[in-house]
Design a protein around this motif. Structure first.
Motif, PDB file in Angstrom:
ATOM      1  N   VAL A  41      -6.795  -0.989  -6.180  1.00 31.12           N
ATOM      2  CA  VAL A  41      -6.909  -0.110  -5.014  1.00 31.12           C
ATOM      3  C   VAL A  41      -7.126  -0.914  -3.737  1.00 31.12           C
ATOM      4  O   VAL A  41      -7.470  -2.091  -3.768  1.00 31.12           O
ATOM      5  CB  VAL A  41      -8.072   0.905  -5.166  1.00 31.12           C
ATOM      6  N   THR A  42      -6.975  -0.233  -2.608  1.00 26.05           N
ATOM      7  CA  THR A  42      -7.230  -0.823  -1.297  1.00 26.05           C
ATOM      8  C   THR A  42      -8.731  -0.796  -1.033  1.00 26.05           C
ATOM      9  O   THR A  42      -9.384   0.228  -1.225  1.00 26.05           O
ATOM     10  CB  THR A  42      -6.486  -0.010  -0.221  1.00 26.05           C
ATOM     11  N   ARG A  71      -2.531   0.362 -11.650  1.00 23.00           N
ATOM     12  CA  ARG A  71      -3.368   0.842 -12.769  1.00 23.00           C
ATOM     13  C   ARG A  71      -2.594   0.798 -14.086  1.00 23.00           C
ATOM     14  O   ARG A  71      -3.146   0.438 -15.128  1.00 23.00           O
ATOM     15  CB  ARG A  71      -3.883   2.241 -12.477  1.00 23.00           C
ATOM     16  N   THR A 130      -0.713   2.208  -6.176  1.00 25.15           N
ATOM     17  CA  THR A 130      -1.981   2.299  -6.897  1.00 25.15           C
ATOM     18  C   THR A 130      -1.738   2.710  -8.342  1.00 25.15           C
ATOM     19  O   THR A 130      -2.317   2.125  -9.265  1.00 25.15           O
ATOM     20  CB  THR A 130      -2.935   3.300  -6.199  1.00 25.15           C
ATOM     21  N   PRO A 146      -3.356  -2.660  -3.749  1.00 33.01           N
ATOM     22  CA  PRO A 146      -2.904  -2.594  -5.132  1.00 33.01           C
ATOM     23  C   PRO A 146      -2.138  -3.836  -5.590  1.00 33.01           C
ATOM     24  O   PRO A 146      -1.113  -4.195  -5.030  1.00 33.01           O
ATOM     25  CB  PRO A 146      -2.017  -1.355  -5.157  1.00 33.01           C
ATOM     26  N   SER A 181       0.817  -1.212   0.000  1.00 31.77           N
ATOM     27  CA  SER A 181       0.000   0.000   0.000  1.00 31.77           C
ATOM     28  C   SER A 181       0.852   1.265   0.000  1.00 31.77           C
ATOM     29  O   SER A 181       0.338   2.355   0.240  1.00 31.77           O
ATOM     30  CB  SER A 181      -0.935  -0.006   1.218  1.00 31.77           C
TER      31      SER A 181
END
Length: 159
Positions: A53-54, A45, A41, A67, A36
């Motif tokens: 995401v978390t 992506r 993140t 992530p 994290s």
């Protein structure tokens, strides 16, 4: 694809001078903090991770995500299995805790993954050929060991 059907890549282990139930919360904290971190993140992506995401319950349990991973199995004091996928790979990172004597544990981290196609092969080479994967896993194991072996007195002075 089931975790056990993914090809085995490697396994690393460390001995911890603490029982599995004492190691477990440190394992979940270290894993959460590691995956994290700032930038994870964005990276998730960028590579098209299924879990970018978390989200989900905390402390980590089945269905929790961060992530690049989701928690597939969480058996406190025994096993934490993380799964993930993105456009270059489908993978799993499985942490297992076994008792080692009356007050110790053996913590293992097993990596499994498949890297389809030319892009997957290049990604595999970058990930494994650089040594970054091994360094990262060994650092996580060492961090869990250090935190687990701190005495309650050390925890109070570090708060």
């Amino acid at each position: 694809m089931r975790i056990d059907s993914l090809p085995h890549l490697d396994e690393h282990a460390t001995l911890v001078a603490a029982p599995p139930d004492q190691v477990w919360p440190h394992l979940t904290d270290v894993i959460e903090a590691t995956f994290s971190r700032t930038g994870m993140t964005g990276y998730a992506r960028l590579v098209g991770a299924a879990d970018p995401v978390t989200s989900g319950p905390r402390p980590l349990t089945e269905g929790s995500t961060f992530p690049g991973f989701h928690v597939a199995t969480a058996i406190p004091g025994q096993e934490l299995a993380l799964r993930g996928s993105h456009r270059f790979s489908t993978y799993a990172l499985v942490f297992r805790l076994d008792a080692d004597g009356p007050a110790g544990s053996r913590l293992r981290a097993e990596t499994r993954a498949v890297f389809p196609g030319l892009a997957g092969g290049l990604y595999r080479h970058l990930l494994l050929g650089s040594g970054g994967h091994v360094i990262g896993v060994r650092r996580m194991l060492a961090a869990v060991r250090r935190r687990s072996e701190q005495s309650p007195q050390d925890d109070a002075t570090n708060s």
